[in-house]
Design a protein around this motif. Structure first.
Motif, PDB file in Angstrom:
ATOM      1  N   LYS A 163      31.145  47.238  42.964  1.00 38.59           N
ATOM      2  CA  LYS A 163      29.822  47.190  43.217  1.00 38.59           C
ATOM      3  C   LYS A 163      29.586  46.623  44.534  1.00 38.59           C
ATOM      4  CE  LYS A 163      28.775  44.644  39.476  1.00 38.59           C
ATOM      5  NZ  LYS A 163      30.233  44.284  39.643  1.00 38.59           N
ATOM      6  N   ASP A 164      30.352  45.852  45.108  1.00 40.43           N
ATOM      7  CA  ASP A 164      30.093  45.256  46.318  1.00 40.43           C
ATOM      8  C   ASP A 164      31.508  45.170  47.033  1.00 40.43           C
ATOM      9  OD1 ASP A 164      29.646  43.437  48.325  1.00 40.43           O
ATOM     10  OD2 ASP A 164      29.017  41.699  47.498  1.00 40.43           O
ATOM     11  N   PRO A 165      31.737  46.138  48.185  1.00 40.13           N
ATOM     12  CA  PRO A 165      32.769  46.287  48.783  1.00 40.13           C
ATOM     13  C   PRO A 165      33.355  45.009  49.444  1.00 40.13           C
ATOM     14  CG  PRO A 165      31.532  48.116  49.154  1.00 40.13           C
ATOM     15  CD  PRO A 165      30.645  47.034  48.426  1.00 40.13           C
ATOM     16  N   GLU A 166      32.286  44.165  49.841  1.00 43.76           N
ATOM     17  CA  GLU A 166      32.577  43.000  50.548  1.00 43.76           C
ATOM     18  C   GLU A 166      33.131  41.808  49.832  1.00 43.76           C
ATOM     19  OE1 GLU A 166      32.313  42.597  54.023  1.00 43.76           O
ATOM     20  OE2 GLU A 166      31.925  44.863  53.650  1.00 43.76           O
ATOM     21  N   ALA A 167      33.093  41.892  48.567  1.00 49.98           N
ATOM     22  CA  ALA A 167      33.692  41.118  47.435  1.00 49.98           C
ATOM     23  C   ALA A 167      34.904  41.401  47.061  1.00 49.98           C
ATOM     24  CB  ALA A 167      32.445  40.794  46.278  1.00 49.98           C
ATOM     25  N   ARG A 168      35.705  40.460  46.443  1.00 49.23           N
ATOM     26  CA  ARG A 168      37.255  40.832  45.879  1.00 49.23           C
ATOM     27  C   ARG A 168      37.364  40.457  44.375  1.00 49.23           C
ATOM     28  NH1 ARG A 168      39.103  44.100  49.137  1.00 49.23           N
ATOM     29  NH2 ARG A 168      41.020  44.041  48.179  1.00 49.23           N
ATOM     30  N   GLU A 169      38.247  41.033  43.912  1.00 48.67           N
ATOM     31  CA  GLU A 169      38.632  40.657  42.383  1.00 48.67           C
ATOM     32  C   GLU A 169      40.109  40.433  42.538  1.00 48.67           C
ATOM     33  OE1 GLU A 169      37.269  43.355  39.488  1.00 48.67           O
ATOM     34  OE2 GLU A 169      35.198  43.297  40.052  1.00 48.67           O
ATOM     35  N   TRP A 182      41.159  41.715  35.588  1.00 49.31           N
ATOM     36  CA  TRP A 182      40.731  41.385  36.891  1.00 49.31           C
ATOM     37  C   TRP A 182      39.668  40.285  36.852  1.00 49.31           C
ATOM     38  CZ3 TRP A 182      42.965  43.551  41.174  1.00 49.31           C
ATOM     39  CH2 TRP A 182      43.871  44.427  41.072  1.00 49.31           C
ATOM     40  N   VAL A 183      39.471  39.482  37.797  1.00 45.87           N
ATOM     41  CA  VAL A 183      38.688  38.427  37.931  1.00 45.87           C
ATOM     42  C   VAL A 183      37.733  38.209  39.207  1.00 45.87           C
ATOM     43  CG1 VAL A 183      38.098  35.705  37.577  1.00 45.87           C
ATOM     44  CG2 VAL A 183      39.859  36.900  36.171  1.00 45.87           C
ATOM     45  N   GLY A 229      44.093  29.229  31.387  1.00 45.39           N
ATOM     46  CA  GLY A 229      44.417  28.365  30.034  1.00 45.39           C
ATOM     47  C   GLY A 229      45.053  28.970  28.908  1.00 45.39           C
ATOM     48  N   LEU A 230      44.832  30.550  29.081  1.00 48.19           N
ATOM     49  CA  LEU A 230      45.722  31.377  28.089  1.00 48.19           C
ATOM     50  C   LEU A 230      46.798  31.797  28.575  1.00 48.19           C
ATOM     51  CD1 LEU A 230      42.377  33.450  26.871  1.00 48.19           C
ATOM     52  CD2 LEU A 230      43.707  31.837  25.509  1.00 48.19           C
ATOM     53  N   GLY A 231      47.199  31.192  29.553  1.00 46.68           N
ATOM     54  CA  GLY A 231      48.652  31.641  30.030  1.00 46.68           C
ATOM     55  C   GLY A 231      48.738  32.667  31.156  1.00 46.68           C
ATOM     56  N   PHE A 232      47.608  33.233  31.709  1.00 49.37           N
ATOM     57  CA  PHE A 232      47.362  34.327  32.689  1.00 49.37           C
ATOM     58  C   PHE A 232      47.611  33.629  33.971  1.00 49.37           C
ATOM     59  CE2 PHE A 232      45.288  36.607  29.060  1.00 49.37           C
ATOM     60  CZ  PHE A 232      45.470  38.043  29.564  1.00 49.37           C
ATOM     61  N   THR A 233      48.496  34.407  34.885  1.00 47.17           N
ATOM     62  CA  THR A 233      48.713  33.861  36.325  1.00 47.17           C
ATOM     63  C   THR A 233      48.506  34.966  37.081  1.00 47.17           C
ATOM     64  OG1 THR A 233      51.118  34.671  36.081  1.00 47.17           O
ATOM     65  CG2 THR A 233      50.552  32.429  35.669  1.00 47.17           C
ATOM     66  N   ALA A 234      47.902  34.296  38.303  1.00 49.60           N
ATOM     67  CA  ALA A 234      47.541  35.309  39.524  1.00 49.60           C
ATOM     68  C   ALA A 234      48.754  36.228  40.141  1.00 49.60           C
ATOM     69  CB  ALA A 234      46.818  34.527  40.889  1.00 49.60           C
ATOM     70  N   THR A 235      48.479  37.375  39.920  1.00 48.44           N
ATOM     71  CA  THR A 235      49.717  38.430  40.423  1.00 48.44           C
ATOM     72  C   THR A 235      49.777  38.365  41.918  1.00 48.44           C
ATOM     73  OG1 THR A 235      48.412  40.311  40.637  1.00 48.44           O
ATOM     74  CG2 THR A 235      49.609  39.703  38.556  1.00 48.44           C
ATOM     75  N   GLY A 236      48.557  38.192  42.766  1.00 51.11           N
ATOM     76  CA  GLY A 236      48.517  38.447  44.267  1.00 51.11           C
ATOM     77  C   GLY A 236      47.867  39.567  44.779  1.00 51.11           C
ATOM     78  N   ARG A 237      47.570  40.382  43.708  1.00 48.25           N
ATOM     79  CA  ARG A 237      46.956  41.634  43.771  1.00 48.25           C
ATOM     80  C   ARG A 237      45.559  41.330  43.913  1.00 48.25           C
ATOM     81  NH1 ARG A 237      48.941  46.351  39.933  1.00 48.25           N
ATOM     82  NH2 ARG A 237      47.666  47.554  41.539  1.00 48.25           N
ATOM     83  N   THR A 238      44.716  42.065  44.804  1.00 46.27           N
ATOM     84  CA  THR A 238      43.352  42.120  44.943  1.00 46.27           C
ATOM     85  C   THR A 238      42.721  43.578  44.958  1.00 46.27           C
ATOM     86  OG1 THR A 238      43.194  41.733  47.164  1.00 46.27           O
ATOM     87  CG2 THR A 238      43.500  39.713  45.725  1.00 46.27           C
ATOM     88  N   MET A 239      41.216  43.582  44.702  1.00 44.39           N
ATOM     89  CA  MET A 239      40.840  45.029  45.046  1.00 44.39           C
ATOM     90  C   MET A 239      39.330  44.619  45.614  1.00 44.39           C
ATOM     91  SD  MET A 239      40.337  46.769  41.441  1.00 44.39           S
ATOM     92  CE  MET A 239      38.999  46.138  40.230  1.00 44.39           C
TER      93      MET A 239
END
Length: 178
Positions: free
Chosen positions: A164-170, A136-137, A150-160
């Motif tokens: 520590k801060d419910p207003e922010a997303r990972e 998670w980023v 750069g290492l080959g990871f791609t976004a899956t479209g899932r967020t949470m």
């Protein structure tokens, strides 16, 4: 044990729990910790020594979790990454957490070496066979997101929500087995 770019990449040994604790607390004290970790420095400091002993012992066994460290030429621990096998998801996967490189070792390639060790460990699993590696980023950490891409990871479209801060997303990123 892997050698490269002046670092030895290896799992934490059971008797190294104090060094593991010190490195994790250094990570949590880092100015980027707010967008890099779900645990606060105060949380980490409050953890009992028994927890650190257990984490080191589990890593040494390396069955379902391993902490890789990057050991510098002088013996100092320059960085770390944790890989945890997850079997409750749709496919067996490894969850990468706790990626950290001390500021004086950033830009040396150590982070890539640590991630490649975690990915290699993941693909080497036979029970269960891991189908993907995920992480998670934080939305405010574009540098980390670019690094993982750069290492080959791609976004899956899932967020949470950031714990520590419910207003922010990972954002979830994943690397599928080739």
């Amino acid at each position: 044990m892997l050698k490269g770019m002046g670092y030895v990449i290896r799992p934490v040994k059971a008797d190294e729990w104090e060094r593991l604790k010190e490195l994790r607390l250094a990570a949590l004290a880092d100015p980027v910790a707010r967008v890099a970790f779900n645990e606060t420095f105060e949380d980490g400091v409050g953890r009992p020594d028994e927890l650190w002993r257990q984490r080191a012992a589990m890593s040494a066994v390396g069955r379902t979790v391993v902490t890789f460290i990057g050991e510098a030429v002088d013996g100092g621990w320059a960085g770390m990454v944790v890989a945890l096998v997850e079997t409750a998801e749709e496919v067996p996967q490894t969850h990468v957490v706790g990626v950290y490189v001390r500021p004086e070792h950033r830009g040396t390639g150590l982070a890539g070496e640590l991630l490649r060790a975690a990915i290699g460990w993941s693909w080497g699993r036979t029970e269960p066979v891991v189908e993907r590696v995920r992480l998670w980023v934080h939305e405010e950490n574009p540098r980390a997101e670019a690094f993982y891409r750069g290492l080959g990871f791609t976004a899956t479209g899932r967020t949470m929500a950031d714990p520590k801060d419910p207003e922010a997303r990972e954002r979830e990123m994943a690397l599928r087995r080739a």
